[in-house]
Structures are given as C-alpha cells and as structure tokens.
Motif scaffolding. Structure first.
Motif, PDB file in Angstrom:
ATOM      1  N   LEU A  54     -59.699  72.248 -35.608  1.00  0.00           N
ATOM      2  CA  LEU A  54     -61.096  71.919 -35.350  1.00  0.00           C
ATOM      3  C   LEU A  54     -61.480  70.596 -35.992  1.00  0.00           C
ATOM      4  O   LEU A  54     -60.876  70.154 -36.969  1.00  0.00           O
ATOM      5  N   ASN A  55     -62.528  69.987 -35.440  1.00  0.00           N
ATOM      6  CA  ASN A  55     -63.184  68.859 -36.094  1.00  0.00           C
ATOM      7  C   ASN A  55     -64.680  68.971 -35.819  1.00  0.00           C
ATOM      8  O   ASN A  55     -65.198  68.473 -34.849  1.00  0.00           O
ATOM      9  N   HIS A  56     -65.341  69.737 -36.679  1.00  0.00           N
ATOM     10  CA  HIS A  56     -66.780  69.981 -36.632  1.00  0.00           C
ATOM     11  C   HIS A  56     -67.219  70.824 -35.435  1.00  0.00           C
ATOM     12  O   HIS A  56     -67.816  70.317 -34.483  1.00  0.00           O
ATOM     13  N   PRO A  57     -66.929  72.123 -35.487  1.00  0.00           N
ATOM     14  CA  PRO A  57     -67.446  73.023 -34.452  1.00  0.00           C
ATOM     15  C   PRO A  57     -68.966  73.070 -34.524  1.00  0.00           C
ATOM     16  O   PRO A  57     -69.536  73.289 -35.597  1.00  0.00           O
ATOM     17  N   ALA A  58     -69.634  72.873 -33.397  1.00  0.00           N
ATOM     18  CA  ALA A  58     -71.081  72.657 -33.409  1.00  0.00           C
ATOM     19  C   ALA A  58     -71.884  73.810 -32.845  1.00  0.00           C
ATOM     20  O   ALA A  58     -73.085  73.900 -33.098  1.00  0.00           O
ATOM     21  N   SER A  59     -71.278  74.677 -32.057  1.00  0.00           N
ATOM     22  CA  SER A  59     -72.041  75.717 -31.388  1.00  0.00           C
ATOM     23  C   SER A  59     -71.068  76.743 -30.834  1.00  0.00           C
ATOM     24  O   SER A  59     -69.881  76.460 -30.647  1.00  0.00           O
ATOM     25  N   GLY A  60     -71.585  77.951 -30.580  1.00  0.00           N
ATOM     26  CA  GLY A  60     -70.777  78.987 -29.975  1.00  0.00           C
ATOM     27  C   GLY A  60     -71.575  79.792 -28.984  1.00  0.00           C
ATOM     28  O   GLY A  60     -72.815  79.770 -28.983  1.00  0.00           O
ATOM     29  N   ALA A  61     -70.881  80.513 -28.113  1.00  0.00           N
ATOM     30  CA  ALA A  61     -71.542  81.353 -27.125  1.00  0.00           C
ATOM     31  C   ALA A  61     -70.577  82.429 -26.671  1.00  0.00           C
ATOM     32  O   ALA A  61     -69.353  82.256 -26.713  1.00  0.00           O
ATOM     33  N   SER A  62     -71.132  83.562 -26.221  1.00  0.00           N
ATOM     34  CA  SER A  62     -70.310  84.656 -25.708  1.00  0.00           C
ATOM     35  C   SER A  62     -71.053  85.375 -24.597  1.00  0.00           C
ATOM     36  O   SER A  62     -72.288  85.461 -24.609  1.00  0.00           O
TER      37      SER A  62
END
Length: 694
Positions: A54-62
């Motif tokens: 990773l290099n700065h994970p900014a958001s997630g969704a499911s």
C-alpha cells in the motif's frame, strides 16, 4: 524500524541498516534531462512491489461480499472478491493493468490519485478519481484487473468548476453526492446519472463549509467532514482545531446550508443505527449509538481511548492534515488557484502529533507490546467499512487496513483482531520499507542526507545512490521535526520547531555534537522553517517572529546576530558565499540578499506558486516550484535575477494537473545534486525522490 515511535525531545538515536546499492558516479556538470532515471523512497518509477504493498489507502467500500480499497498514491483500487478474515491478497486491481504498475493516466481504465471508493446496493462501483477531476462509474464490480469504467462524470464540465477536485462520494444507487473539495462545492444528483453528460440537480457552496471532504450517511442524514470549516459553533466536545468540522444535514440530502456540525473531521460507516468513524486528527475510533444530528446525540460518544499508547505519525496533524504553519496555503482561506494545494489535507509539517497524547521514547518492541493499545491513524483518508463478518479501518496515516471481527460491547482499548495487508496490525510498512514523507535533501560531503519533519527521522546514504529503491545506510530518530538542513565544510545542521542540531565534522552514523534549543545566541526561536550555513555565515528563519537572523559562524551563547531581516512568512533558506536566498513559507515571493552588505532583500522576478525551496547547485540555481509541480533551473542566479527564462524546466506546465510519472511531479519540494544526479524530493501528496542525470 517499521513501528511508529519517536525519540524524546532533543534526543538522537541512530539505527544502522543493512543496505546494498550501486552508487551514483561522476559529476553533474550540465543541466539534467527531463526524464528521471530512477527513484528512491519507493520501489522505483511507476511501480510498486506487489498487490499488498500500500501507499496511503484513502477509502474503503463493501457490498457485503466484496471489499474495495482506494490505494491513493499507487493510483489504483484493490478489490477482494470475498471479505478478508486475515492477511490476504486482493483478487484484482482497477486503475492499473496489474499489481506492479502505478502509472497514472486519464483513460477510463486509468486513475490519478483516487481519493474515495463507493459500492451501491444495486451493484455499482464508484471512484473519486481526484486528480483527473472526475468520478468513474462502473455499472457493476469488474471481475478482471484493468477493466474500464463505463463512463466518467467530469466535474468541471458538468458544474463549471475551474479546477474540480472530487474527494468524497456517497450513493444508495438512487441518488449521488460528490464533494468538490478545492472549490468548496457539494454536488447532488437526485437520480443516479445514466451517462457522463447528466448534470447534477444542485451544486451548492454552503456557508461554513470550506473544503468539504468525506461523506458519511445513514441514508437519511448526512455528515461531511471539512478541514477548513467556519461554522461558529458545533455540537459535541470542542476540539483544539476549530476549523476541523463535520457538517450535518438532518433527514435530507446535503443541499443548501447545513443544519449544524460536529467538532472534528470524521469519516466512517453506520453501525446498529449509529456511526463508527475515524477522525483526521487523533488516534481513536469513535462510536455514536445514534447518528449525531444534535448536541445530545453528538455528545453521546465512546472512543477506543488509546491516546498516547502509540506515537502518531510525527510530522503534523496530517499525511491528516491541518491548516497549521508550514502547510501550503492559509487555513480557512479561499480555495486556492489551479495547481495550488488544498490548505490542509496532508501532513501539516509542523512536528505536532496527530493527537495530543504524550509520545513514547523509541524502543525495539512493538508499540502494542510496550504500551498496550493501538492508534487508529486515519488522517486525510481515514475510513471505516462495516460488514456482517468484520469491521475494517482504513488507516491512511498508518498505511494499513486493520479489522475487528465484531463490535465489542465496550470499545475502550479495543485493538484490531487482524490486519488485511500485513501480519502485524501495528507496523507501518512505509517506515519499514524506507518510504520518506517530505524529504528535504542535502549533499553532506558526498553522502546523500534526507531529513523528514513528518517522520522525525534523518536518512543517510553513505554515497549517493544510483539505482531504484536504494535504502539508506543509517536512519536517525531526530527528537524534533527537522524542516530544513544545510551543509558546508564538514558541518551539517538540521533545524525545525525550536531546535537546531549541529555536527561539527559529519560522518554517516555519528551523533550531533550539540542541539541548540529555544535560543540561538540571543535570538529566540519557536518555529524554525529555514536554516543555511555556507561555512562563514549561518542564517535561520522563524515565520512566527517574521525574522531571518544571520550570524557569523554557528551561534554561541550570548552571540548577537549581525543581520536581521523583518519579513512576512520566511521559509526555507540557502546560502552561497554570503548570498542568501529565501523561499516563502506561504505565497510565491522569493527574496535574495547579500548578507555582507547593508541592502535589504530584493524580489526575484520569477513566476512561481508556493515555491518550497530555492537552491544553489553545482549546475546553477534551482527552484522547487511546488504547487506548479515543476522544477525551474537557471545556469546562474544572475540570470534569474535578470528576469531571463529558466534554462530548463522539469515537470509540466504551470497549472497542469500533477502526475507521478518519470517526467512529471506531484509537489516537488527539495533539490540537491550529489555525484552524477540531481535528486528531487516530493512533498505531502507524494513521497518519491526522483533522480535525474545529464
């Protein structure tokens, strides 16, 4: 070195590394070519190591079955076909053709600095493709890597924004809400757009909203985080930074003025009728049993309570931003012009912690082992994704995705049950793998040195590296956030906050001979932003007192500066044979003065946008033209003073979108020539060091 720990204030520790690399050879005598030859502080130009790097994970969704993570600096979205229950590898990547490539692009299969990802109940996948100024719309979640979006919503074309910068997305499949952060706008489609030509139903610029960011909703009310909010009073417990606010619209789409706000900038997900969220500043996860829509519901909040258990990212109340000194742009100011960074979205490079708790000393053990807690380091991209099988925390500043198997009855002290991309939930893979935030470069007698205010570290290569991804030979814990550095005649100085460390005869691996704190001679310092030493004269800038002070030699106790210049917001400095160049902490004015004479500093007649550093180089004179995403080079300072155009420009044209390619930049902020290469370090929204040869 993968744990986020700090040395106590004023204390230095040095950690030798097992490094091996090909050294740069020769001498750079001419201006460099426009394409970088290789890169440091990473795995190489346009590439990463693997699917789990990773290099700065900014958001997630499911959608309840799959998990998507926006891997911002890698210009990609990673998709798991089934929800992870432990360390896992994603099944496919979007925005890139494979798991190694990180090259940005603007086609429907490409991304440039994606800031948010969303999945809708009816199966759509949406991506805020921030630096392309658009929202990518996939009618269904792709099943193969590199798939193209069905269409894109170009915010500039659809809303008239002059410099669209979509940051947050929310959709239930029926309506769509997007924040255009730089312009301060909130765009709402009452019905989901069927193609890229459908204009939003409303575009509002609410009073009190400065740079609206992430969007969280329970389907009825909306909460939108803001780094530069200006509502006079919010609900809940007031925070130190009053500009961090989350605006709330109660039981309606976010159109027009908000109904109120909650103190701090939050992003999260709904849970059991309430809200579980991370704050941009801080180290805790926060839970409201009911969605906060008034004073009472905002105050009814519990937190993990791990403040001080693990040191936060040391640079600023960042890579969660705050509009603090040293951040490009004024907090609360009008949205910046095209190409200028948003005022407060990444590490505020002032050395303050990302929370207010005490910082532990550096130790070899994992912080969770030594302090018994976990820091949920959200920052600019913090997010929470709630599913039936796990709750995922997108830790932007921690560069990790951690998870709980279930919601505990009491979240106080709750640590993650597992980490998705690594076996250790406490490790910062950026630190472990040699990434450097805000590197400031200096040639220390043939060694390459990079100081980082954000990391509170100094990285030293015995010889200038000449190949991709070369790790430093020594990593120092500096004990204060070094914002600038200088070297001459064997003497290395690094400076920041209220401290200056001095090596009288620098050799890689040795500790400083002295650390000056609070006062340099008779000159009191609180907020050092620049330091320069040319072997004869020593200069320091303090924008808090709006003074640049110049001494003969390294100042000793009681020594008076022999020159002082009263200047608004002085920043980094460089000096050669008594000629002092002064970059601004904010703004665009570069000043030059001969400290051996009585004249006042004069303005350099060049066009720049927040130039973070000016530099005397063996090949001439250079400017890190940070917010124009370019480097300007002249064969001599005299040519620049005469108003002549630069002899070469590295990067794009002024005002163009940034790109992390081998011939473009994202916030170049530091320059130095060592051996046969010009090294350029990037700032805030990129952590690359690019190396250019003739």
């Amino acid at each position: 070195m993968g744990y986020i720990v700090q040395a106590p204030d004023g204390v230095f520790e040095v950690c030798p590394q097992s490094s091996s690399y090909v050294a740069s050879s020769g001498t750079m005598a001419n201006l460099p070519s426009r394409d970088a030859q290789f890169g440091l502080s990473g795995y190489g130009l346009g590439q990463t190591e693997s699917a789990i790097t990773l290099n700065h994970p900014a958001s997630g969704a499911s959608d309840g079955t799959r998990l998507a993570v926006a891997d911002r600096f890698n210009n990609r979205v990673l998709v798991f076909s089934t929800l992870p229950s432990g360390p896992s590898e994603p099944d496919l990547v979007l925005g890139q053709p494979d798991f190694i490539d990180t090259t940005p692009g603007d086609g429907l299969a490409d991304m440039n600095w994606p800031g948010a990802v969303e999945m809708t109940p009816d199966g759509k996948l949406l991506v805020a493709d921030t630096e392309n100024g658009r929202v990518l719309v996939y009618g269904s979640v792709p099943e193969t890597s590199g798939a193209s979006a069905d269409f894109a919503l170009d915010l500039a074309a659809l809303s008239g924004s002059r410099d669209a910068w979509p940051w947050g997305i929310w959709s239930d499949g029926q309506s769509l809400v997007v924040t255009d952060t730089r312009m301060g706008n909130i765009l709402v489609w009452d019905t989901f757009p069927e193609n890229g030509n459908q204009r939003p139903s409303s575009v509002s610029n609410p009073v009190g909203a400065g740079t609206p960011r992430n969007i969280t909703s329970d389907g009825s009310s909306f909460l939108i985080g803001d780094e530069n909010g200006s509502q006079q009073q919010c609900w809940g417990q007031e925070t130190q930074n009053r500009q961090r606010q989350s605006h709330v619209w109660v039981n309606r789409l976010p159109v027009g003025e908000p109904d109120g706000c909650v103190w701090d900038w939050y992003q999260g997900d709904t849970l059991e009728g309430g809200l579980l969220a991370l704050a941009a500043g801080g180290q805790d996860a926060h839970f409201w049993p009911s969605f906060p829509v008034d004073e009472q519901t905002a105050l009814n909040k519990s937190s993990t309570g791990s403040q001080g258990a693990q040191a936060p990212p040391p640079g600023g109340d960042p890579q969660g931003g705050q509009g603090q000194p040293g951040q490009p742009g004024e907090p609360g100011a009008e949205p910046p012009p095209p190409g200028q960074p948003d005022p407060g979205a990444q590490p505020a490079p002032d050395g303050q912690s990302n929370g207010e708790g005490p910082l532990p000393p550096s130790q070899g053990a994992s912080p969770s082992e030594s302090a018994g807690g976990h820091s949920y380091l959200g920052g600019d991209g913090g997010d929470v994704v709630v599913t039936d099988s796990a709750i995922f925390f997108i830790e932007y500043n921690g560069n990790r995705v951690t998870a709980w198997n279930e919601m505990p009855q009491d979240i106080l002290g709750k640590s993650p049950d597992f980490s998705v991309f690594d076996s250790d939930p406490e490790v910062s893979t950026l630190l472990r793998d040699g990434f450097i935030q805000n590197p400031v470069l200096v040639n220390a007698g043939g060694s390459l040195v990079a100081t980082s205010d954000y990391d509170r570290r100094m990285y030293v290569w015995n010889s200038a590296p000449g190949e991709n991804g070369a790790s430093a030979d020594y990593v120092y814990l500096t004990g204060f956030p070094a914002w600038d550095n200088s070297y001459a005649d064997g003497v290395l100085v690094i400076a920041g906050h209220d401290s200056v460390a001095v090596w009288n005869s620098f050799q890689p691996g040795n500790l400083p001979d002295e650390v000056l704190k609070g006062t340099l001679g008779t000159f009191a310092v609180n907020d050092i932003r620049g330091v320069a030493f040319d072997g004869t004269y020593f200069a320091v800038s303090d924008p808090q007192s709006e003074v640049v002070a110049v001494f003969e030699g390294i100042p000793t106790a009681g020594q008076e500066p022999f020159r002082t210049y009263s200047l608004r917001g002085p920043g980094r400095l460089d000096m050669n044979d008594g000629i002092l160049a002064i970059a601004p902490k904010e703004g665009s004015e570069i000043l030059v003065v001969d400290v051996t004479g009585e004249n006042a500093p004069t303005l350099l007649p060049v066009r720049t946008n927040l130039p973070t550093q000016v530099r005397f180089l063996p090949i001439g004179f250079g400017i890190a033209d940070t917010s124009f995403h370019r480097v300007q080079l002249w064969k001599s300072l005299a040519d620049a003073q005469a108003g002549l155009p630069p002899d070469t420009i590295l990067g794009g044209e002024a005002g163009e979108r940034p790109q992390t390619t081998d011939d473009r930049f994202y916030f170049p902020a530091s320059l130095e020539v060592v051996a046969g290469h010009l090294y350029v370090g990037e700032f805030k929204f990129s952590n690359r060091i690019l190396a250019f040869s003739e």
